[in-house]
Write an enzyme that holds these catalytic residues in place. Sequence first.
Site, short mmCIF file in Angstrom:
data_model
loop_
_atom_site.label_atom_id
_atom_site.label_comp_id
_atom_site.label_asym_id
_atom_site.label_seq_id
_atom_site.Cartn_x
_atom_site.Cartn_y
_atom_site.Cartn_z
N GLU A 248 15.88 6.99 -10.60
CA GLU A 248 17.19 7.63 -10.36
C GLU A 248 17.50 7.89 -8.89
OE1 GLU A 248 17.37 11.06 -12.94
OE2 GLU A 248 16.61 9.93 -14.64
N GLU B 289 14.74 4.38 -21.91
CA GLU B 289 14.85 5.76 -22.41
C GLU B 289 15.96 5.88 -23.45
OE1 GLU B 289 15.00 8.61 -19.23
OE2 GLU B 289 13.61 7.51 -17.96
O1 G3I Z 1 5.64 22.49 -19.15
C1 G3I Z 1 6.50 23.64 -19.25
C2 G3I Z 1 5.89 24.69 -20.15
O2 G3I Z 1 4.67 25.17 -19.57
C3 G3I Z 1 6.86 25.85 -20.32
O3 G3I Z 1 6.33 26.79 -21.23
C4 G3I Z 1 8.20 25.33 -20.83
C5 G3I Z 1 9.19 26.46 -20.90
O4 G3I Z 1 10.38 25.92 -21.41
O5 G3I Z 1 8.72 24.32 -19.93
C6 G3I Z 1 7.84 23.21 -19.82
O6 G3I Z 1 8.38 22.26 -18.92
C7 G3I Z 1 9.48 21.53 -19.48
C8 G3I Z 1 9.12 20.04 -19.43
O7 G3I Z 1 10.23 19.23 -19.89
C9 G3I Z 1 7.90 19.75 -20.33
O8 G3I Z 1 8.21 20.07 -21.66
C10 G3I Z 1 10.69 21.75 -18.57
O9 G3I Z 1 11.10 23.10 -18.71
C11 G3I Z 1 11.82 20.82 -19.00
O10 G3I Z 1 12.88 20.90 -18.06
C12 G3I Z 1 11.33 19.37 -19.00
O11 G3I Z 1 12.41 18.57 -19.47
C13 G3I Z 1 12.20 17.16 -19.31
C14 G3I Z 1 13.24 16.61 -18.34
O12 G3I Z 1 13.06 15.18 -18.21
C15 G3I Z 1 13.10 17.24 -16.98
O13 G3I Z 1 14.06 16.72 -16.14
C16 G3I Z 1 12.38 16.48 -20.66
O14 G3I Z 1 11.33 16.88 -21.54
C17 G3I Z 1 12.35 14.96 -20.52
O15 G3I Z 1 12.70 14.35 -21.74
C18 G3I Z 1 13.35 14.52 -19.45
O16 G3I Z 1 13.19 13.15 -19.28
C19 G3I Z 1 14.02 12.56 -18.25
C20 G3I Z 1 13.25 11.39 -17.67
O17 G3I Z 1 12.02 11.85 -17.16
C21 G3I Z 1 14.07 10.68 -16.60
N1 G3I Z 1 15.36 10.24 -17.14
C22 G3I Z 1 16.14 11.33 -17.73
C23 G3I Z 1 15.35 12.02 -18.84
C24 G3I Z 1 16.18 13.11 -19.47
O18 G3I Z 1 16.44 14.12 -18.55
#
Ligand code: G3I
Length: 376
Positions: free
Chosen positions: A182, A288
Amino acid sequence: MQPLQRLSVALLLVAFGGAWLVCHAEEPSALPADSAIALKDVFKDHFQIGVAVNRAITTGRAFRRSPEEVQKDVALVKQQFNQIVPENDMKWQLIHPRPGAAGFEFGPADAFVEFGLSNRLSLAGHTLVWHSQTPDWVFQAGAAANGPRASREELLERMREHIHAVVGRYKGKIKVWDVVNEALADGGPDILRKSPWAEIIGPDYVAKAFEFAHEADPDAILRYNDYGLENPEKRRKLMALVKSLKEQKAPVMAIGSQAHCNVSITFDAMDQALTDLKTLDLPIYITELDVASSIGGQRGGSAAPGGAAAADKRLAEAYAGLFRAFVKHHAAIEAVTFWGVNDAVSWRAQGRPLLFDGNDQPKPAFDAVIQTAAGK
Ligand code: G3I
């Protein structure tokens, strides 16, 4: 668990000189596990079928889902897919949370690799350089909190150290990497988005990341990954970026088109996107894929009008259009990877964007996708 018990389509693939016979069966009461129709089998002559997996699936340790649900998710991954990518566990924030060589946390990433290898799944790595989910210290001079920004030289060395450590650790195991994720700007005249990577190092940070990854594993396929490539203006920027990378002799070897769509997506839009991307003469990965059932919004707000049945119908039509385009361009497509195994674990769960519901049951969109495989 028989995720495919209510399948309304039984696809009999009988090879008569490459001809396919597709037939509709009566609603089966239950399909024995060994006859379950699998996406990876149905599309085996076109492209791999992948899925993003979370830490619960790779470690078996329940997180936000019950142990029974996690086991069903694991079973569905093994049954339906032949390639996996870590949804989060190889992002800088999680694999290298603290500065320096001692700041890595490889446990969850190692669990992903072990899960994949032990289940004979092909592995993709996501992602080495991204403006999101990257700790602040990465961009600070001396990695010191709240200090001045790092210099170009310091950040390049830090990028190189990270890429060599991560790619080198999984050399020969992870076949394809999202090297840069990105980097393109959304809207406006700029090709690259304003990010600390671009502001500190300069626009050549993209080429440098590919150079470092190729040093670390010369046999890995190095992919540039981005979203919104169904939009002609963003696609134009991608073409410009790839042209520049080739002029810089950067080892960019493939394009990842994320394809986070919603139900307004059409066969024509994806057909045109793939036609344009093919002019880059690089293998294409759909990296994705998900399709929010709601009409708008990334995370899929309220369901579209008409309730769940109407939303399921719209979703099935959208996925059918996408897969007709993928099958048409299958010679240029290496893999189609879904961003999550089912609606419940999806980052855009509200939009119910995947082929399987939260109980790992196939939705009408699954049947619609299966039926496209016979097309050419
Ligand atoms: O690991 C912590 C955990 O310790 C904590 O308790 C919890 C509280 O909510 O958060 C956890 O981290 C989260 C992480 O996913 C792991 O689950 C983050 O808050 C959350 O923001 C993060 O979201 C991910 C997101 O990328 C971040 O930008 C999504 O799961 C994931 O599906 C998404 O994937 C991205 C690709 O990498 C790139 N392309 C876009 C796609 C969608 O945004």
